[in-house]
Write a protein that holds these residues in place. Structure first.
Motif, short mmCIF file in Angstrom:
data_model
loop_
_atom_site.label_atom_id
_atom_site.label_comp_id
_atom_site.label_asym_id
_atom_site.label_seq_id
_atom_site.Cartn_x
_atom_site.Cartn_y
_atom_site.Cartn_z
N VAL A 38 1.18 -0.75 -0.38
CA VAL A 38 0.02 0.25 -0.16
C VAL A 38 0.79 1.77 -0.29
O VAL A 38 1.46 1.53 0.73
CB VAL A 38 -0.80 0.21 1.12
CG1 VAL A 38 -2.11 1.01 1.15
CG2 VAL A 38 -1.89 -1.62 1.01
N VAL A 39 0.90 2.22 -0.72
CA VAL A 39 1.73 3.37 -1.31
C VAL A 39 0.56 4.39 -0.68
O VAL A 39 -0.70 4.83 -0.81
CB VAL A 39 2.21 3.66 -2.41
CG1 VAL A 39 2.96 4.73 -2.65
CG2 VAL A 39 2.80 2.55 -3.19
N VAL A 40 1.11 4.84 0.32
CA VAL A 40 0.43 5.87 0.80
C VAL A 40 0.64 7.62 0.32
O VAL A 40 1.84 7.92 0.33
CB VAL A 40 0.38 6.28 2.30
CG1 VAL A 40 0.14 7.51 3.38
CG2 VAL A 40 0.99 4.82 3.62
N GLY A 41 -0.31 8.24 0.06
CA GLY A 41 -0.29 9.34 -0.98
C GLY A 41 -0.52 9.45 -1.94
O GLY A 41 -0.32 8.75 -2.61
N SER A 42 -0.05 10.74 -2.69
CA SER A 42 -0.62 10.74 -3.84
C SER A 42 0.91 10.79 -4.55
O SER A 42 1.67 10.44 -3.91
CB SER A 42 -1.22 12.52 -3.88
OG SER A 42 -0.32 13.85 -3.93
N ASN A 43 0.61 11.12 -6.20
CA ASN A 43 1.33 10.72 -7.04
C ASN A 43 2.63 12.41 -6.93
O ASN A 43 3.60 12.46 -6.96
CB ASN A 43 1.73 10.71 -8.43
CG ASN A 43 0.79 9.60 -8.35
OD1 ASN A 43 0.82 9.29 -7.91
ND2 ASN A 43 0.03 9.35 -10.32
N GLY A 44 1.99 13.77 -6.11
CA GLY A 44 2.76 14.09 -5.82
C GLY A 44 4.04 13.53 -4.45
O GLY A 44 4.58 13.61 -4.56
N ALA A 45 3.49 12.77 -4.21
CA ALA A 45 4.09 12.16 -2.49
C ALA A 45 5.01 11.53 -2.87
O ALA A 45 6.53 11.20 -2.44
CB ALA A 45 3.27 11.74 -1.95
N VAL A 46 4.24 10.55 -3.71
CA VAL A 46 5.51 9.23 -4.38
C VAL A 46 5.30 9.24 -5.88
O VAL A 46 3.63 8.79 -6.06
CB VAL A 46 5.11 7.82 -3.33
CG1 VAL A 46 6.16 6.91 -4.13
CG2 VAL A 46 5.34 8.03 -2.09
N ASN A 47 6.00 8.93 -6.10
CA ASN A 47 5.85 9.63 -8.24
C ASN A 47 5.95 8.10 -8.59
O ASN A 47 5.84 7.42 -7.90
CB ASN A 47 6.82 10.53 -8.33
CG ASN A 47 8.19 9.67 -8.54
OD1 ASN A 47 8.02 8.63 -8.60
ND2 ASN A 47 9.03 10.69 -8.52
N GLU A 48 5.08 8.45 -9.70
CA GLU A 48 4.53 6.89 -10.57
C GLU A 48 5.97 6.32 -11.06
O GLU A 48 6.11 5.53 -10.89
CB GLU A 48 3.97 7.57 -11.91
CG GLU A 48 3.48 6.46 -12.87
CD GLU A 48 2.15 5.76 -11.90
OE1 GLU A 48 2.19 4.27 -12.11
OE2 GLU A 48 1.74 6.59 -11.01
N ALA A 49 6.83 6.46 -11.08
CA ALA A 49 8.51 5.99 -11.52
C ALA A 49 8.80 4.75 -9.82
O ALA A 49 8.97 3.80 -10.16
CB ALA A 49 9.45 6.82 -11.61
N VAL A 50 8.49 5.85 -8.66
CA VAL A 50 8.73 5.10 -7.62
C VAL A 50 7.47 3.84 -7.68
O VAL A 50 7.95 2.97 -6.92
CB VAL A 50 8.69 6.02 -6.45
CG1 VAL A 50 9.27 4.76 -5.21
CG2 VAL A 50 10.16 6.39 -6.59
N ARG A 51 6.55 4.11 -7.54
CA ARG A 51 4.98 3.17 -7.32
C ARG A 51 5.67 1.90 -9.07
O ARG A 51 5.37 0.62 -7.84
CB ARG A 51 4.18 3.52 -7.66
CG ARG A 51 3.35 4.76 -6.90
CD ARG A 51 2.01 5.98 -7.00
NE ARG A 51 1.48 7.18 -6.04
CZ ARG A 51 1.26 6.92 -5.37
NH1 ARG A 51 0.49 5.49 -5.25
NH2 ARG A 51 0.77 7.66 -5.02
N SER A 52 5.76 2.23 -9.94
CA SER A 52 5.83 1.41 -11.00
C SER A 52 7.45 0.33 -10.39
O SER A 52 6.81 -1.01 -10.50
CB SER A 52 6.70 2.09 -12.13
OG SER A 52 4.90 2.44 -12.52
N GLU A 53 8.41 1.17 -10.04
CA GLU A 53 9.52 -0.04 -9.38
C GLU A 53 8.78 -0.59 -8.25
O GLU A 53 9.23 -2.22 -7.98
CB GLU A 53 10.71 0.93 -9.23
CG GLU A 53 11.88 0.08 -8.88
CD GLU A 53 12.80 1.04 -8.71
OE1 GLU A 53 14.02 0.52 -8.42
OE2 GLU A 53 13.22 2.27 -8.85
N ILE A 54 8.25 -0.67 -7.49
CA ILE A 54 7.84 -1.59 -6.51
C ILE A 54 6.99 -1.97 -6.75
O ILE A 54 6.81 -3.19 -6.43
CB ILE A 54 7.02 -0.18 -5.47
CG1 ILE A 54 8.01 0.36 -4.86
CG2 ILE A 54 6.19 -1.01 -4.05
CD1 ILE A 54 7.20 2.08 -3.65
#
Length: 73
Positions: free
Chosen positions: A54-70
């Motif tokens: 679960v990634v907490v926060g918006s794309n402004g907090a954790v960007n899409e590149a980090v989300r994709s890597e996770i």
């Protein structure tokens, strides 16, 4: 682990809000930089091998590149 929580360490509100729920279910909370996934966090995600993240926060907090890597881990 069943569920792993990830929040930005750049601004405290996301981590603070995720901490209680992570503690309640016994899941770890890892902090990342909004635009980068530190090697230590990447290694810990692999070691923990969570069923879900679960990634907490918006794309402004954790960007899409980090989300994709996770998601790729």
């Amino acid at each position: 682990v069943a569920t792993l929580y990830v929040a930005t360490g750049d601004a405290f509100p996301d981590g603070l809000s995720a901490g209680p729920i992570a503690g309640r279910i016994g899941g770890p909370l890892l902090l990342v930089r909004g635009a980068a996934l530190p090697d230590a966090v990447r290694d810990e995600i692999r070691r923990l091998n969570p069923t879900s993240v679960v990634v907490v926060g918006s794309n402004g907090a954790v960007n899409e590149a980090v989300r994709s890597e996770i998601a790729g881990l």
